[in-house]
Write a protein that holds these residues in place. Structure first.
Motif, PDB file in Angstrom:
ATOM      1  N   VAL A   8       0.794  -1.303   0.136  1.00  0.00           N
ATOM      2  CA  VAL A   8      -0.040  -0.148   0.052  1.00  0.00           C
ATOM      3  C   VAL A   8       0.696   1.167  -0.159  1.00  0.00           C
ATOM      4  O   VAL A   8       0.567   2.229  -0.911  1.00  0.00           O
ATOM      5  CB  VAL A   8      -1.016  -0.096   1.153  1.00  0.00           C
ATOM      6  N   ILE A  51       1.430   4.274  -3.069  1.00  0.00           N
ATOM      7  CA  ILE A  51       1.309   5.711  -2.756  1.00  0.00           C
ATOM      8  C   ILE A  51       2.378   6.586  -3.088  1.00  0.00           C
ATOM      9  O   ILE A  51       2.271   7.504  -3.834  1.00  0.00           O
ATOM     10  CB  ILE A  51       0.719   6.231  -1.294  1.00  0.00           C
ATOM     11  N   PHE A  82      -9.224   8.748  -0.585  1.00  0.00           N
ATOM     12  CA  PHE A  82      -8.782   7.915   0.514  1.00  0.00           C
ATOM     13  C   PHE A  82      -9.913   6.693   0.456  1.00  0.00           C
ATOM     14  O   PHE A  82      -9.483   5.396   0.499  1.00  0.00           O
ATOM     15  CB  PHE A  82      -9.086   8.687   1.620  1.00  0.00           C
ATOM     16  N   ILE A 125      -9.293   4.203  -2.816  1.00  0.00           N
ATOM     17  CA  ILE A 125      -8.138   3.521  -2.638  1.00  0.00           C
ATOM     18  C   ILE A 125      -8.648   2.241  -1.603  1.00  0.00           C
ATOM     19  O   ILE A 125      -8.271   0.960  -1.462  1.00  0.00           O
ATOM     20  CB  ILE A 125      -6.908   4.190  -2.125  1.00  0.00           C
ATOM     21  N   GLY A 126      -9.286   2.661  -0.441  1.00  0.00           N
ATOM     22  CA  GLY A 126      -9.645   1.777   0.624  1.00  0.00           C
ATOM     23  C   GLY A 126     -10.274   0.660   0.252  1.00  0.00           C
ATOM     24  O   GLY A 126     -10.403  -0.609   0.599  1.00  0.00           O
ATOM     25  N   TRP A 139      -9.654   0.168   6.076  1.00  0.00           N
ATOM     26  CA  TRP A 139      -8.754   0.193   5.088  1.00  0.00           C
ATOM     27  C   TRP A 139      -8.671   1.602   4.694  1.00  0.00           C
ATOM     28  O   TRP A 139      -7.615   2.134   4.620  1.00  0.00           O
ATOM     29  CB  TRP A 139      -8.829  -0.857   4.016  1.00  0.00           C
ATOM     30  N   SER A 140      -9.828   2.476   4.363  1.00  0.00           N
ATOM     31  CA  SER A 140      -9.612   3.704   4.143  1.00  0.00           C
ATOM     32  C   SER A 140      -8.923   4.397   5.235  1.00  0.00           C
ATOM     33  O   SER A 140      -8.348   5.609   4.975  1.00  0.00           O
ATOM     34  CB  SER A 140     -11.167   4.177   4.182  1.00  0.00           C
ATOM     35  N   ILE A 179      -5.345   4.134   4.933  1.00  0.00           N
ATOM     36  CA  ILE A 179      -4.764   4.694   3.606  1.00  0.00           C
ATOM     37  C   ILE A 179      -4.515   5.972   4.140  1.00  0.00           C
ATOM     38  O   ILE A 179      -3.356   6.802   3.797  1.00  0.00           O
ATOM     39  CB  ILE A 179      -5.775   4.958   2.613  1.00  0.00           C
ATOM     40  N   THR A 203      -1.375   6.206   6.142  1.00  0.00           N
ATOM     41  CA  THR A 203      -0.420   5.837   5.044  1.00  0.00           C
ATOM     42  C   THR A 203       0.036   7.099   4.472  1.00  0.00           C
ATOM     43  O   THR A 203       1.221   7.557   4.122  1.00  0.00           O
ATOM     44  CB  THR A 203      -0.459   4.653   3.937  1.00  0.00           C
TER      45      THR A 203
END
Length: 273
Positions: free
Chosen positions: A129, A133, A207, A210-211, A247-248, A251, A254
């Motif tokens: 991940v 990015i 965000f 991608i999540g 996961w969002s 992100i 990250t």
């Protein structure tokens, strides 16, 4: 907005199609590590190969892909250092989540490279991940407008990470954090260059999207029994949609680490040798 480069006199449907294709190619390039790593996940038999357990093979594949990208100059040493940070952060979370007192998920197969019950390859899933990015930032020439103060973004990212641990003891505050993030990044937009012109979208939407893709990848990984949630031990079932929010948030964390590392690097003068 930066002026379009000369020589691309495109308009209407032709421009939309060319930009869409160029965006797809750049996204695929940004996902190179993640794509190759998950290809290995699907290709390696669950029983291993030549007597080598599957998790050990996946670790070897991840290290090989990473080394090949650096050797081919598809990834810089600075990017490798940042990705290694994501590996450490992710592995620490894995150790906690799979511990005897928590058991949020498990890695059921044997491996020689398990540490505290967690195979070492697992950190590369988080590194994948981070790699995406970092690569997308460079390849798509990403710029962020109206980014919140870095210390605020960093504090929110730290709270998100802490909540992954503390929600087992003092309650899950993800939706409070999500509201805080929504307010913090309400004006933030991400500018990127698919072809010759800059395009723009709300950073919060990025965000969430991608999540979503990471959540889909997680469903595929659990289907192939790379790891399993407690409700998947008897028979596979789709990962709960609530994981999309997790996961969002990951992100966001990250992205914040990458943004802060770039901010720190830009503010430090390193004299030429």
């Amino acid at each position: 907005m930066t002026a379009p480069r000369p020589g691309l006199a495109l308009a209407g449907t032709a421009r939309a199609l060319c930009e869409f294709l160029a965006f797809g190619v750049k996204e695929a390039r940004s996902c190179l590590f993640a794509g190759l790593f998950f290809l290995a996940v699907f290709a390696v038999p669950r029983g291993g190969w030549l007597g080598i357990p599957r998790y050990d093979l996946l670790l070897a594949a991840a290290l090989g892909i990473q080394a090949a990208m650096v050797w081919a100059r598809l990834e810089t040493l600075d990017e490798l250092k940042a990705i290694s940070l994501f590996h450490v952060v992710g592995f620490a979370l894995e150790v906690f989540k799979t511990s005897g007192g928590i058991q949020s998920w498990s890695y059921p197969d044997f491996a020689y490279t398990k540490v505290l019950g967690v195979p070492l390859f697992s950190g590369f899933m988080y590194a994948a991940v981070g790699s995406y990015i970092i690569q997308a930032w460079r390849i798509l020439d990403v710029r962020v407008r109206h980014h919140p103060p870095y210390w605020m973004a960093g504090l929110m990212a730290a709270l998100v990470y802490a909540n992954f641990f503390t929600h087992h003891f003092i309650g899950d505050f993800r939706w409070y954090l999500a509201c805080g993030i929504a307010g913090l990044y309400a004006r933030a937009t991400v500018r990127f260059r698919p072809l010759d012109r800059e395009r723009e979208m709300p950073l919060l939407l990025a965000f969430v999207l991608i999540g979503l893709f990471v959540w889909i990848a997680e469903n595929i990984s659990t289907f192939f029994a790379v790891w399993r949630y407690p409700n998947q031990l008897g028979a596979w079932s789709a990962v709960h949609v609530g994981k999309w929010s997790s996961w969002s948030l990951l992100i966001v964390m990250t992205f914040t680490i990458v943004a802060n590392l770039k901010h720190i690097k830009a503010s430090i003068h390193v004299p030429a040798a």
